[in-house]
Structure formats: structure tokens, C-alpha cells
Design an enzyme around this catalytic site. Structure first.
Site, mmCIF file in Angstrom:
data_model
loop_
_atom_site.group_PDB
_atom_site.id
_atom_site.type_symbol
_atom_site.label_atom_id
_atom_site.label_comp_id
_atom_site.label_asym_id
_atom_site.label_seq_id
_atom_site.Cartn_x
_atom_site.Cartn_y
_atom_site.Cartn_z
ATOM 1 N N LYS A 45 94.141 18.394 94.722
ATOM 2 C CA LYS A 45 94.046 18.420 96.192
ATOM 3 C C LYS A 45 94.358 19.841 96.634
ATOM 4 C CE LYS A 45 93.163 15.919 98.605
ATOM 5 N NZ LYS A 45 91.953 15.629 99.364
ATOM 6 N N HIS A 104 86.524 7.603 96.463
ATOM 7 C CA HIS A 104 87.619 8.231 97.197
ATOM 8 C C HIS A 104 88.823 7.297 97.274
ATOM 9 C CE1 HIS A 104 89.544 8.431 101.269
ATOM 10 N NE2 HIS A 104 89.675 9.688 100.943
HETATM 11 O O1 GKR Z 1 96.091 11.177 101.110
HETATM 12 O O2 GKR Z 1 96.486 13.283 101.284
HETATM 13 C C1 GKR Z 1 95.736 12.361 101.060
HETATM 14 C C2 GKR Z 1 94.317 12.680 100.695
HETATM 15 O O3 GKR Z 1 94.042 14.012 100.962
HETATM 16 C C3 GKR Z 1 93.368 11.778 101.464
HETATM 17 O O4 GKR Z 1 93.775 11.608 102.765
HETATM 18 C C4 GKR Z 1 91.976 12.277 101.447
HETATM 19 O O5 GKR Z 1 91.214 11.534 102.331
HETATM 20 O O6 GKR Z 1 92.097 11.922 99.085
HETATM 21 C C5 GKR Z 1 91.305 12.114 100.146
HETATM 22 C C6 GKR Z 1 90.186 13.025 99.842
HETATM 23 O O7 GKR Z 1 89.721 12.988 98.723
HETATM 24 O O8 GKR Z 1 89.718 13.731 100.723
HETATM 25 MG MG MG Z 2 88.063 14.291 99.249
#
Ligand code: GKR
Ligand code: MG
EC number: 4.2.1.40
Length: 425
Positions: A195, A322
Site C-alpha cells: 500500500k 480488492h
Molecule cells: O483499508 O487502507 C485500506 C485500503 O487502502 C483500502 O481502503 C483500499 O480501498 O485496499 C484498498 C485498495 O486496494 O485500494
Molecule cells: Mg487498490
């Protein structure tokens, strides 16, 4: 056999969530989900899981009364009843901007999805077959998942007494490699997803290089959730060409994604710019993405995810999956639908390793060599632990969180934080 809905119970729960850093801020100490129990005149109960934020709960509560009397095999009527109950003034707010923009279609799809899963669970229980069989049967008996790596703090900046986890801080390449090592050792994940959109892009590129060195040959992905400008994305794409399996949402918007896509040989993936049926035509026409991350929670359910797969196959797009923070009921649903889609060949995302609490009976879903065996019991093949459900509902009542708000959580530490995107240009 009659299988008509006689009652719906919607139980919001809060689960402890670590301080995972995102493009717009940081996770709050508690993440919200809701657990659905759908009762029938046959005495069978079907279960499901949805988001647990206020706008979602409002939509679920508006739709639920309209479902009384519905035959759980009549899923076309489920859709019609949800549309009728939500009406034109459906609240369109999405859980987080990290899953793209809200729309009326997406709000309806999310509500249908929330009730479709318990209906499929009930169908499976009634005929004694797992949900994957109702979706056409398994294309695979195990579904591979990826390690979802996050830059993170060791603990939340909250009042003492909050039970922190023991993963520790990860704010540089060494920290992420150590986190990946622990995920891989513990769960056996093959693919690694970072991420991003958190640190300056060149530092995140260095982290990807460190992962490549530590885990040679493993598929790697980075997802900055549209926190880069087009020039930044182009620079990163050049440095990571040949290194990544795919580059996820480097920039925001279909035209901007298309601009980046034209300039790189890296496949671009999305769960932000193409997140609904109405976004598919422009996304495809403009060549914005080569991989679509499905998510039954907002694409309209398990059957809608199969329809998405048909479109992706027709237009030569790959499919992945996702994840937001979720519990075991959703993990079971994700596993059934992923198993039923032959073209979903990328390892799926899951936040599951970050959660220490669950509503399903302990030990029901266990990662082995980075994959989950598709449950073979009737329906979803998992059952609710009612004590845990009551405990997590009490936690919901106590914690005071009612919406996901990464920006507000970050303001606790950085009062001037805006979360405005793209931060790196
Ligand atoms: O939960 O922080 C998180 C993720 O960043 C999520 O909200 C995203 O929607 O995992 C997700 C993504 O792949 O964009
Ligand atoms: Mg994503």
C-alpha cells in the site's frame, strides 16, 4: 420447499484495527462492519457481512423491510425490491474515497450485495451445497491471496489501554521487508502488495526494490490509491518497469489513468476509476486499465462479480480482487466467488491478517501456503460465533466510531492534515 424471508437482523460491529497508513491518512483504532442474519419460514438462517458505517446502515435498514416475504431463490426480485425501497434519494456516500467515487448505482449495488450473500447462503443450506456450486462450480479448489503490506505506526495515538498488536512500526524498506517476511512465514503468501501513496514516491520505489531483493521471483504490486500526479506516476512506472506484476491506481480518474497506461508497458489495475458497471465502457474505451479488482461488496454481489468477469474476458482485461478491512463471513464469500471465476487468476487482496477479532467460529478459515480451501459445507460453509458477535457489537456501542475517516485519525497527530489528493506531484 418454501424459503421466504421472515426477518432480517443487522448487527453493527467494531473490530480493533492497527494504525495502517493510507494515501489519505491512517486507519482509526476501530473498523466497522455489519453482520446480516436473514431468517426464513423454513427455519433456516442465512448470514452475510457488509460495511458498518452510518450511510451503509441507513441503506440496509431502508431495504430490509421490503424483503419480507421474498423467496430467497428470486434474486431478480431482490434487486427490484432494493431499488424500490431505496428510492431516488438514496444516500450515495462511499465508505472511503479509496474505493472511488459514490453514485446511485453503486449504492444500490452495495445494498443488493449485502442481502444477496445471505440469500445464496440460504439457497446452499436448503439444497445442501456450497455457494461455489450455485455459481457454476469451482474453477479451483483453493484461492490464493496476497500479503497486503502497509507502512504503519507501532501504535495508535489514543488513550492508554488500547490493545495494540505486536507487528511494530514499518516506515522504511527494512520495516516492510520484515513485515513481509512475517506474513510469508505465517501464511505462505506468494504475491506481495505494498500500500503506497504514503511516503515520497522514490522511497516507496526503494521499498519495492528491497522486496524484490528479499523475495526474488515473487509477484509484486504497489497501490498509491491515486496519490501521484501523472508526471510522478510516469517516473515511477519507468523505474518499476519489469519489476511489478501490476501498478494499481497510480493516478485518479479514467483519462489520467489512460494517459499513464499509454506511456508504460506495466499493466495498470484499478479499484478506484472503474468500480461499477457504468464506469466499464469509458474505462475500456480509453484503455485506462488492464486489470480490474473486483469486490462483491460494491459490484453488486457474487453474481454481479461473475457478470463483471464476463465483460473483462470479452475485452481482454485481467481480474483480481480488492479488499477493505473485513471479517470471516466476507472472506468466505470472497473465496466462493473467486473460486467460481476461471479468469480471476491474480492472487486476491485481503486485510484479514491485520484483524485479531472475528465473528465466525474460530479456525473455520485458515490460510495454507497463501491460499484458502474453498469451504465445502452447505452455503458459505462458515457459522457465526454469537458470543463474539455480541462482544464486537458491544465494542461498536462503546467505541463511538460511526464512519471510516482516515483524515480525522491523522489529524490527531498532524492537526493541519487535509488528506487532499494527489499529495505527490
Ligand atoms: O483499508 O487502507 C485500506 C485500503 O487502502 C483500502 O481502503 C483500499 O480501498 O485496499 C484498498 C485498495 O486496494 O485500494
Ligand atoms: Mg487498490
Amino acid at each position: 420447499m418454501s424459503l421466504k424471508i421472515t426477518g432480517v437482523r443487522i448487527t453493527p460491529v467494531a473490530v480493533q484495527d492497527p494504525p495502517l497508513l493510507t494515501a489519505i491518512g491512517v486507519h482509526q483504532p476501530y473498523a466497522l462492519r455489519s453482520v446480516l442474519e436473514v431468517e426464513t419460514d423454513a427455519g433456516l438462517t442465512g448470514i452475510g457481512e457488509a460495511y458498518g458505517d452510518d450511510p451503509t446502515l441507513e441503506r440496509l435498514h431502508r431495504a430490509a423491510p421490503a424483503l419480507i416475504g421474498l423467496d430467497v431463490f428470486d434474486l431478480n426480485s431482490l434487486h427490484r425490491r432494493v431499488v424500490g425501497a431505496l428510492g431516488a434519494a438514496v444516500p450515495t456516500e462511499v465508505l472511503t474515497p479509496l474505493v472511488g467515487a459514490g453514485s446511485q448505482g453503486k449504492a444500490v449495488a452495495a445494498t443488493v450485495a449485502a442481502f444477496e450473500v445471505p440469500c445464496l447462503d440460504l439457497q446452499g443450506k436448503a439444497v445442501g451445497r456450497p455457494v461455489v456450486d450455485l455459481l457454476g462450480g469451482p474453477a479451483r479448489t483453493e484461492v490464493p491471496f496476497s500479503a497486503y503490506l502497509f507502512y504503519r505506526w507501532a501504535g495508535h495515538p489514543v488513550a492508554p489501554g488500547y490493545p495494540e498488536d505486536d507487528w511494530g512500526e514499518a516506515l522504511d524498506p527494512d520495516g516492510i521487508v520484515a513485515q513481509a517476511r512475517r506474513m510469508v512465514d505465517r501464511y505462505g503468501f506468494g504475491s506481495l502488495k505494498l500500500k503506497g501513496g504514503v511516503l515520497p514516491p522514490d522511497q516507496e520505489v526503494e521499498t519495492v526494490f528491497a522486496l524484490r531483493e528479499a523475495f526474488p521471483g515473487r509477484p509484486l504490486r504497489i497501490d498509491p490509491n491515486a496519490n501521484w500526479s501523472v508526471p510522478v506516476a510516469l517516473r515511477v512506472a519507468e523505474r518499476l518497469s519489469g519489476v511489478l506484476e501490476y501498478l494499481e491506481d497510480p493516478v485518479g480518474g479514467i483519462p489520467q489513468m489512460a494517459e499513464v497506461a499509454r506511456a508504460t508497458d506495466l499493466p495498470l489495475a484499478t479499484n478506484m476509476c472503474v468500480t461499477s458497471m457504468e464506469e466499464l465502457p469509458p474505462g475500456i474505451e480509453q484503455g485506462a486499465v488492464r486489470v480490474v479488482l473486483s469486490d462483491h461488496h460494491f459490484w453488486g454481489g457474487l453474481r454481479a462479480t461473475q457478470r463483471l468477469a464476463a465483460v473483462c474476458e470479452t475485452f481482454g482485461l485481467g481480474m483480481s480482487m480488492h479488499s477493505n478491512t473485513h471479517l470471516g463471513v466476507s472472506l468466505a464469500a470472497m473465496t466462493h466467488v473467486a473460486a467460481a471465476i476461471p479468469s480471476l487468476t491474480y492472487a486476491c487482496d485481503t486485510h484479514r491478517p491485520w484483524q485479531r477479532e472475528d465473528v465466525i467460529a474460530p479456525g473455520e478459515l485458515t490460510f495454507c501456503d497463501g491460499a484458502l480451501a474453498v469451504p465445502t459445507g452447505p452455503g458459505l460453509g462458515v457459522s457465526l460465533d454469537h458470543e463474539a458477535l455480541a462482544r464486537l457489537h458491544a465494542q461498536y456501542e462503546r467505541c463511538g466510531v460511526r464512519r471510516r475517516d482516515d483524515v480525522a485519525a491523522m489529524r490527531v497527530v498532524h492537526p493541519d492534515w487535509t488528506g487532499k489528493q494527489p499529495r505527490f506531484s
